[in-house]
Write a protein that holds these residues in place. Structure first.
Motif, PDB file in Angstrom:
ATOM      1  N   GLY A  42       0.783  -1.228   0.000  1.00 55.49           N
ATOM      2  CA  GLY A  42       0.000   0.000   0.000  1.00 55.49           C
ATOM      3  C   GLY A  42       0.813   1.275   0.000  1.00 55.49           C
ATOM      4  N   GLY A  45       1.012   3.812  -4.591  1.00 53.82           N
ATOM      5  CA  GLY A  45       0.012   4.689  -5.196  1.00 53.82           C
ATOM      6  C   GLY A  45      -0.274   4.479  -6.663  1.00 53.82           C
ATOM      7  N   SER A  48      -3.983   4.184  -7.496  1.00 52.26           N
ATOM      8  CA  SER A  48      -4.891   5.226  -7.001  1.00 52.26           C
ATOM      9  C   SER A  48      -6.076   5.445  -7.915  1.00 52.26           C
ATOM     10  N   VAL A  56      -8.232   7.283  -3.258  1.00 47.20           N
ATOM     11  CA  VAL A  56      -7.873   6.141  -2.410  1.00 47.20           C
ATOM     12  C   VAL A  56      -6.906   5.240  -3.180  1.00 47.20           C
ATOM     13  N   LYS A  57      -6.288   4.327  -2.464  1.00 44.21           N
ATOM     14  CA  LYS A  57      -5.463   3.309  -3.122  1.00 44.21           C
ATOM     15  C   LYS A  57      -6.318   2.057  -3.245  1.00 44.21           C
ATOM     16  N   CYS A  59      -5.735  -0.853  -3.942  1.00 44.41           N
ATOM     17  CA  CYS A  59      -5.171  -2.132  -3.485  1.00 44.41           C
ATOM     18  C   CYS A  59      -5.506  -2.393  -2.029  1.00 44.41           C
ATOM     19  N   MET A  60      -6.082  -1.397  -1.345  1.00 42.76           N
ATOM     20  CA  MET A  60      -6.437  -1.583   0.058  1.00 42.76           C
ATOM     21  C   MET A  60      -7.938  -1.549   0.273  1.00 42.76           C
TER      22      MET A  60
ATOM     23  N   VAL B  37      -5.692  -4.663   5.543  1.00 40.43           N
ATOM     24  CA  VAL B  37      -5.626  -5.294   4.215  1.00 40.43           C
ATOM     25  C   VAL B  37      -4.174  -5.638   3.862  1.00 40.43           C
ATOM     26  N   ASN B  38      -3.243  -4.788   4.249  1.00 38.44           N
ATOM     27  CA  ASN B  38      -1.830  -5.089   3.978  1.00 38.44           C
ATOM     28  C   ASN B  38      -1.361  -6.293   4.779  1.00 38.44           C
ATOM     29  N   GLN B 104      -4.144   9.432   0.207  1.00 39.84           N
ATOM     30  CA  GLN B 104      -4.979   8.258  -0.022  1.00 39.84           C
ATOM     31  C   GLN B 104      -5.246   7.509   1.285  1.00 39.84           C
TER      32      GLN B 104
END
Lengths: 150, 265, 800
Positions: A42, A45, A48, A56-57, A59-60, B37-38, B104
């Motif tokens: 995370g 970016g 994004s 937001v990113k 991937c999260m 999540v990470n 973000q």
């Protein structure tokens, strides 16, 4: 699990595993490969997107968390074939080299310019902090966003 | 990078959320996801079920009482805290949140998540310890409220047990606060951080040096370093800093945070 | 920074070269329409996940894939045992002893670094491949790990490769001039016990990857990948896979950064190929960030021990001797070429003539080393820069003066170094002056910083970017090797409707090849850049590549563009030949190419547009003279002028061009914490003729940012068990937008006399930022800096 999400104005309804990340849903299920993956913690970016109006990113986020939401990706920035003023500014200022971080940078810049049409240098840097680039050193990206902002 | 299989639920009430968490030992609350999540990507932890708290309005919101006390919902994001008019009653909150990660992460990450994950390098646990925040936990047995000394129990461990949720963070009135950190890159992960509050007595809380924030008190900023030494901390060594360097930074940053707090008087 | 003002229209008939024209690549990349390898999909493809070693050093006692293979949706697996049966070990560049090691695409019998691929699992989804890999049972018998190169040659050191009989991979002694005389003549001998250049790399944002298809009928593999040196990959893979090189078709389009780190993915590509054939379906592999950090392309970690420098009292440097100890990691994948590549810049930027380097390369239980931006030269140039600053300090001299006293001078160019390399052109002293002027006076700033409780430091980093390799230098590593010279290919054709189509052999990762190639073509053909279409990326099937094709080692502006120039000039000759016939025998000298066609100089109305030329040759060629040797499809191989070096004396020209950069960094240290900021920074570059100034500047900026990251934050650090402590972006901090200092840039252009366009290869930057930050830390602290990596803790420790 069913998910209905609007991406760049189009509604998509799919059945996905809850564990699927939003970035993989965009890239693999919807073939929107403009958003990229550059890390697994995370930090980078490259993934994004703008999610319900906020940067937001992806991937999260889980794809299922996007149910009922709206997502904007780089593919949705230009309407048709022409480059937008922001994309043109990136080109004019050589704010991209390999182009891998660029979609994420554009989304971050888009989010910034919506909130602050004429950002200061500090505001630009802070807005792009979550987007890693290894090619440009960022200086040209700052200029590109500044110029797009006038 | 790829999660294990997990079930997902999005309750529409806190009661429902508590029920889901209580019913399954392997259920975890999903707040901002910027940490969890990470962790799941790395497969360092793989809950059976994620209970998404993002639909729970009851856990949001910031209220400012007449006496200056702030009542903050744990699902408040860092961005919301930074933009909140009410939260300006305790300016250090927004100032510190602005240093956490990036835009973000701040748009999704929550104050509750930061506290409940209790990563020793997090910003908010020492800040809460310094300013005397109180955390309210709700579970099957009802509600209880406690200070940070009872809330933070160990690395990644807090008093929030299975089947429970942090539901409120209460912050007393005050303006004389400070925060100092040395980070990995500007506004990066903290190598050592320190938060101070000079509302009444001078309290300094150190982060990154132990499993939980270490609180010291002093008469004035001049006495802070001695207080830190007297606390006898033995910080961890890792790739970013040796134990000795961390211990040194702790003294320096504690004093700086204390001076910031005092100078705001 | 040059910015092209959008209002300024680039005039079509002016020269395109030298202008910062907008890049052709930008439209697709800004619209998210680039094609990176993970974007490519094939029906029925299987996703590959590697089971990787959790140990730095261990015997593999058993592997059981049965539980994984039982799962519905898992297509199959591949183990080291299968690889050893189906392939031969990879060709080794080294002679003895390193050349004895047996390197396969998966670990065979033993694992030698944490993260080493052991088993590959392929399944119908990414997640399932990942899940199934957890069911693969591998039993290990752990061994002690060797993590410090300085311990590698001790008798009790863990032994990585039995076949090599020890951890020594390569050793060579380089000596030129007369060291005894130099040290006798010296007024002082400065001794530096140990200098250390640390392990890091450029972490391109896109990791490695491939999608491999196997055509059963033709036994042909199509490898969609982002490998940046397909010529090398093919040479390594073909013999290993026991197939002809034409059976390996490499296709690349957009690559998300390379910096040298995408050269040695051939082992993983072999795994993908074998599985594509075994499973009869396309196989897709995505490398995750942690995989990359643990297993790909670490830059050379190098110790310089027992350095002695012979100097005169006035700061004139006579010579040095040092022992270079290079840590290659667990496998030699491009190594031990690093053992000679540094010799391209043996004296750095300085005129000393008496030099000895004892070079030793050893294996350790860490990720394999392979080229990283500045490959092997950066380490050596850092060493020479440290020597300058340490000598200056020891003698009480100004580092600026010592540099100017010793720099190779403009009037010395072309300058032959002690080992026969030729620095083509340059004016380092002028560049240093420009850099210092950009920074301005420093003493007042120093006092101001002191008043604020800070220590100010100024440091210079001067460096060379040697470009266009002579691969003959590989024979200095191994005299048996049959490599020498270099090449690159371009094909330029005029199509049936007059389209000008350019095909390159290179694999750009952001350097703007499509754009700069079009600039060169447009100038020669007298047309608009918009009419020049350069194919994106690389494809073996275009047959427009040669043995050394790829994008690496700072050479495109020389090799790639010279190939483009050559092919375009061939085409221009052919166009004129054709026009000569069409115009009824007008001689070629009377013709010129302009405005998208060919015309008679004295009678411009006699004009044949390119479209007509293309149509005639391709579709309307009856009646043309039998001896008219015109195809309008011109393929040119550029070959730089090189000789095979003298192996005995280790003497000869190893690189064609020498770009240079001089940087100055100004830092402020908070002495209580060791925390420091770069408060000002200047970068001056010289890469000869600049085809596209904006692109050149972009490369300089990118190299600067990477160097700053490496100097301050980035390091691949291992614990004593061989675990990588910085395996992802959370712990391995790369600079972001808030970390960047203010930047001032300047340039000069010293055209290369050796290249067709006067260009020099550039892009690697040579780590100038690292040298400058080290020098600044030394200046601020007053302590000698001996490590290339200076995080806050190290700076604080220097001050204690």
């Amino acid at each position: 699990m069913d998910v209905a999400v609007t991406v760049n104005g189009t509604l998509y309804e799919r059945d996905v595993e809850p564990r699927k990340l939003l970035i993989h849903f965009l890239r693999d299920d919807l073939d929107l490969t403009g958003s990229h993956i550059g890390c697994d913690t995370g930090n980078c970016g490259a993934c994004s997107v703008i999610f319900d109006g906020k940067l937001v990113k992806s991937c999260m986020l889980l794809a299922v968390q996007a149910n009922g939401s709206s997502v904007e990706t780089v593919e949705g920035l230009s309407d048709g074939d022409e480059m937008t003023a922001l994309q043109q500014s990136f080109s004019d200022h050589h704010a991209l080299q390999c182009g891998y971080c660029t979609p994420g940078m554009l989304m971050s810049a888009t989010a910034l310019l919506r909130a602050k049409p004429s950002p200061t240098d500090d505001e630009i840097r802070k807005a792009l902090q979550g987007n890693i680039c290894r090619c440009t050193g960022y200086w040209n990206i700052f200029e590109a966003v500044k110029a797009a902002g006038r | 990078m790829l999660l294990r299989e997990v079930e997902y639920a999005k309750p529409s009430s806190v009661a429902e959320a508590l029920g889901l968490l209580a019913a399954d030992d392997g259920a975890r609350a999903l707040a901002g996801g910027q940490t969890l999540v990470n962790v799941m990507k790395a497969r360092a932890a793989s809950p059976d079920m994620l209970v998404d708290l993002n639909g729970l309005e009851e856990l949001r919101g910031i209220e400012l009482a007449g006496d200056g006390t702030l009542s903050i919902g744990p699902m408040t994001t860092y961005t919301e805290l930074m933009e909140s008019v009410e939260a300006r009653a305790r300016p250090i909150l927004g100032e510190v949140c602005a240093q956490i990660a990036d835009v973000q992460v701040r748009n999704r990450g929550t104050i509750g998540g930061n506290l409940c994950s209790n990563d020793p390098t997090n910003h908010l646990p020492p800040l809460m310890a310094a300013i005397g925040a109180r955390m309210t936990i709700r579970g099957g047995d009802g509600e209880r409220t406690m200070g940070t000394d009872e809330f933070f129990l160990g690395v990644y461990m807090t008093a929030v047990g299975p089947g429970e949720l942090l539901t409120r963070i209460t912050i007393p009135a005050g303006k004389h606060d400070g925060f100092a950190a040395v980070t990995l890159g500007v506004d990066g992960t903290c190598i050592v951080n320190a938060a101070a509050s000079a509302n009444g007595s001078l309290r300094v809380a150190l982060g990154c040096v132990d499993a939980v924030p270490v609180v010291v008190e002093a008469e004035s900023p001049d006495g802070v370093r001695a207080a830190v030494r007297a606390a006898g901390i033995d910080p961890p060594s890792d790739v970013h800093a040796s134990s000795a360097y961390r211990a040194h930074l702790a003294e320096v940053l504690a004093e700086r945070a204390a001076r910031q707090a005092v100078e705001k008087r | 920074m040059t910015t092209i003002a959008p209002e300024k229209v680039i005039a079509p008939q002016k020269q395109w070269q030298g202008q910062s024209v907008p890049r052709k690549e930008d439209k697709r990349l800004t619209q998210g329409q680039g094609v990176f390898v993970d974007d490519i999909k094939r029906h029925g493809m299987g996703y590959l996940h590697f089971v990787r070693s959790p140990y730095a050093h261990a015997h593999i006692t058993s592997i059981d894939v049965s539980k994984a293979e039982e799962i519905k949706g898992v297509y199959g697996t591949l183990t080291g045992e299968e690889v050893a049966a189906l392939t031969d070990p990879f060709f080794q560049i080294a002679s003895e002893p390193g050349g004895q090691i047996k390197d396969f695409a998966l670990a065979v019998g033993k694992v030698r670094y944490v993260g080493e691929p052991v088993v590959a699992v392929v399944a119908d989804t990414r997640e399932l491949a990942r899940d199934a890999s957890e069911l693969v049972e591998v039993e290990y018998e752990p061994l002690s790990a060797l993590v410090d190169a300085r311990e590698a040659l001790k008798s009790d050191a863990p032994l990585l490769h039995d076949d090599a009989g020890g951890n020594l991979m390569w050793q060579g002694t380089y000596e030129w001039g007369d060291l005894d005389a130099a040290f006798a003549e010296a007024d002082r001998v400065v001794k530096i016990e140990e200098l250390h250049f640390h392990r890091f790399n450029s972490t391109p944002l896109e990791c490695d990857g491939a999608l491999v298809e196997f055509n059963r009928g033709t036994a042909q593999w199509t490898i969609h990948t982002n490998n940046q040196f397909p010529g090398f990959a093919a040479i390594m893979m073909g013999p290993a896979m026991r197939c002809g090189l034409d059976k390996l078709r490499f296709v690349t389009q957009d690559i998300g950064g390379g910096f040298g780190n995408k050269i040695t993915s051939h082992p993983q590509l072999v795994v993908c190929c074998l599985l594509a054939r075994k499973l009869n379906r396309p196989v897709q592999w995505t490398e995750w960030r942690t995989d990359f950090h643990m297993s790909m392309s670490h830059g050379n970690e190098r110790w310089f021990q027992d350095t002695e420098v012979a100097v005169k009292a006035d700061g004139t440097l006579l010579g040095f001797r040092t022992k270079a100890l290079d840590d290659a990691g667990a496998w030699l994948r491009y190594e031990p070429l690093g053992g000679v590549i540094w010799a391209q810049v043996t004296p750095g930027m300085y005129r000393w003539r008496h030099i000895r380097v004892d070079f030793t390369q050893v294996a350790t239980n860490k990720a394999p080393v392979s080229p990283n931006r500045g490959y092997s030269r950066m380490q050596h140039l850092w060493f020479t820069e440290r020597v300058i600053d340490i000598v200056a300090r020891e003698l009480g001299l100004d580092p600026v003066d010592v540099r100017k006293r010793n720099y190779v001078r403009a009037e010395d160019m072309p300058y032959e170094t002690p080992n026969g390399c030729i620095y083509d052109s340059g004016d380092y002293a002028q560049m240093l002056d420009i850099a210092l002027e950009l920074i301005g006076p420093v003493e007042e700033r120093r006092a101001d910083a002191k008043a604020r409780g800070k220590l100010l430091g100024v440091g210079i980093g001067s460096t060379l970017d040697s470009g266009t390799n002579n691969f003959g230098q590989s024979r200095l590593i191994n005299p048996e090797l049959q490599f020498s010279g270099n090449n690159e290919v371009a094909t330029v054709k005029l199509d049936i409707f007059g389209e000008i189509v350019v095909t390159l052999g290179t694999t750009p990762q952001g350097q703007g090849h499509e754009t700069t190639a079009a600039q060169v073509v447009a100038d020669i053909l007298g047309c608009s850049m918009d009419d020049v279409h350069v194919r994106a990326g690389h494809d073996s099937y275009w047959n427009s590549h040669a043995g050394f094709s790829g994008t690496y080692a700072s050479q495109f502006a020389v090799t790639g563009l010279s190939a483009v120039k050559g092919a375009t000039e061939m085409l221009a000759v052919e166009i004129k030949k054709l026009a000569s016939v069409i115009f009824g025998g007008v001689p070629a000298e009377a013709l010129e190419l302009a405005e998208g066609g060919v015309r008679i100089k004295d009678n411009p109305e006699a004009f044949l547009p390119f479209m007509a030329c293309g149509a005639i040759i391709n579709a309307n060629n009856a009646g043309l003279p039998e001896d008219l040797d015109v195809t309008l499809n011109c393929r040119y191989v550029y070959r730089p002028p090189f000789e095979v070096p003298d192996i005995e004396r280790k003497f000869g020209n190893l690189t064609l061009t020498y770009a240079a950069q001089i940087h100055v960094a100004v830092i402020e240290i908070d002495p209580e914490t060791g925390y420091y900021d770069i408060v000002d920074y200047a970068a001056v570059d010289d890469c000869g003729k600049r085809i596209n100034p904006q692109i050149v500047e972009g490369q300089v900026m990118g190299a600067t940012a990477q160097a700053i990251g490496a100097a301050m934050h980035e390091t691949y650090e291992y614990d004593e068990d061989g675990n990588l402590l910085t395996p992802n972006f959370y712990d391995y901090h790369v600079p972001h937008a808030l970390d960047m200092p203010p930047l001032r840039t300047g340039f000069i252009e010293s055209p290369s006399p050796f290249t067709p366009l006067g260009t020099k290869g550039m892009g690697e930057g040579g780590g100038a930022g690292i040298h400058a930050v080290c020098a600044a830390v030394q200046d601020a602290t007053g302590k000698i800096v001996t490590d290339s990596h200076n995080p806050y803790q190290r700076v604080w420790e220097l001050l204690q």
